[in-house]
Design a protein around this motif. Sequence first.
Motif, PDB file in Angstrom:
ATOM      1  N   MET A 199       0.818  -1.191   0.000  1.00 45.92           N
ATOM      2  CA  MET A 199       0.000   0.000   0.000  1.00 45.92           C
ATOM      3  C   MET A 199       0.867   1.262   0.000  1.00 45.92           C
ATOM      4  N   PHE A 200       2.044   1.191   0.602  1.00 44.86           N
ATOM      5  CA  PHE A 200       2.905   2.361   0.677  1.00 44.86           C
ATOM      6  C   PHE A 200       3.936   2.408  -0.450  1.00 44.86           C
ATOM      7  N   ASP A 201       3.922   1.429  -1.355  1.00 45.25           N
ATOM      8  CA  ASP A 201       4.841   1.429  -2.493  1.00 45.25           C
ATOM      9  C   ASP A 201       4.297   2.317  -3.599  1.00 45.25           C
ATOM     10  N   ARG A 202       5.188   2.919  -4.351  1.00 47.57           N
ATOM     11  CA  ARG A 202       4.778   3.784  -5.460  1.00 47.57           C
ATOM     12  C   ARG A 202       4.253   2.953  -6.631  1.00 47.57           C
ATOM     13  N   PHE A 203       3.185   3.450  -7.252  1.00 46.87           N
ATOM     14  CA  PHE A 203       2.628   2.887  -8.475  1.00 46.87           C
ATOM     15  C   PHE A 203       2.216   1.426  -8.363  1.00 46.87           C
ATOM     16  N   VAL A 204       1.639   1.053  -7.272  1.00 42.29           N
ATOM     17  CA  VAL A 204       1.174  -0.315  -7.081  1.00 42.29           C
ATOM     18  C   VAL A 204      -0.188  -0.488  -7.740  1.00 42.29           C
ATOM     19  N   LYS A 205      -0.340  -1.557  -8.519  1.00 43.78           N
ATOM     20  CA  LYS A 205      -1.636  -1.890  -9.105  1.00 43.78           C
ATOM     21  C   LYS A 205      -1.993  -3.315  -8.701  1.00 43.78           C
ATOM     22  N   THR A 206      -3.232  -3.529  -8.309  1.00 39.94           N
ATOM     23  CA  THR A 206      -3.692  -4.851  -7.886  1.00 39.94           C
ATOM     24  C   THR A 206      -5.004  -5.179  -8.582  1.00 39.94           C
ATOM     25  N   ARG A 207      -5.416  -6.417  -8.441  1.00 36.23           N
ATOM     26  CA  ARG A 207      -6.714  -6.801  -8.964  1.00 36.23           C
ATOM     27  C   ARG A 207      -7.800  -6.128  -8.139  1.00 36.23           C
ATOM     28  N   SER A 208      -8.935  -5.881  -8.781  1.00 37.66           N
ATOM     29  CA  SER A 208     -10.071  -5.280  -8.093  1.00 37.66           C
ATOM     30  C   SER A 208     -10.720  -6.295  -7.168  1.00 37.66           C
ATOM     31  N   PRO A 209     -11.343  -5.826  -6.079  1.00 40.33           N
ATOM     32  CA  PRO A 209     -12.088  -6.737  -5.213  1.00 40.33           C
ATOM     33  C   PRO A 209     -13.257  -7.347  -5.991  1.00 40.33           C
ATOM     34  N   GLU A 210     -13.740  -8.466  -5.518  1.00 36.74           N
ATOM     35  CA  GLU A 210     -14.893  -9.126  -6.145  1.00 36.74           C
ATOM     36  C   GLU A 210     -16.037  -8.142  -6.296  1.00 36.74           C
ATOM     37  N   GLY A 211     -16.692  -8.165  -7.457  1.00 37.72           N
ATOM     38  CA  GLY A 211     -17.862  -7.325  -7.684  1.00 37.72           C
ATOM     39  C   GLY A 211     -17.559  -5.927  -8.199  1.00 37.72           C
ATOM     40  N   THR A 212     -16.284  -5.598  -8.437  1.00 39.95           N
ATOM     41  CA  THR A 212     -15.938  -4.287  -8.987  1.00 39.95           C
ATOM     42  C   THR A 212     -15.197  -4.495 -10.301  1.00 39.95           C
ATOM     43  N   THR A 213     -15.074  -3.443 -11.075  1.00 40.71           N
ATOM     44  CA  THR A 213     -14.385  -3.558 -12.362  1.00 40.71           C
ATOM     45  C   THR A 213     -13.163  -2.673 -12.396  1.00 40.71           C
ATOM     46  N   GLY A 214     -12.226  -3.034 -13.252  1.00 40.34           N
ATOM     47  CA  GLY A 214     -11.018  -2.233 -13.435  1.00 40.34           C
ATOM     48  C   GLY A 214      -9.984  -2.490 -12.360  1.00 40.34           C
ATOM     49  N   PRO A 215      -8.716  -2.225 -12.676  1.00 38.69           N
ATOM     50  CA  PRO A 215      -7.652  -2.423 -11.684  1.00 38.69           C
ATOM     51  C   PRO A 215      -7.676  -1.337 -10.616  1.00 38.69           C
ATOM     52  N   ARG A 216      -7.241  -1.701  -9.436  1.00 35.01           N
ATOM     53  CA  ARG A 216      -7.076  -0.718  -8.355  1.00 35.01           C
ATOM     54  C   ARG A 216      -5.641  -0.221  -8.419  1.00 35.01           C
TER      55      ARG A 216
END
Length: 61
Positions: free
Chosen positions: A1-18
């Motif tokens: 969470m504190f790293d720069r430019f981190v992208k993860t999968r979206s939680p169930e039921g949402t669309t697009g990357p977080r």
Amino acid sequence: MFDRFVKTRSPEGTTGPRSFGIGLSLVREIITAAGGSVGVERSGPRGTVMKITLPLALAQP
């Protein structure tokens, strides 16, 4: 969470990357430079609570 430019999968039921960008990483750098600490106190469906601790500043004469 504190790293720069981190992208993860979206939680169930949402669309697009977080993505977390650089905001929290900059907060951590500033807080630790001032002698403090920052972390996640709790996280859940209603949001996340961050805890920031800073040293007490004493008045200079």
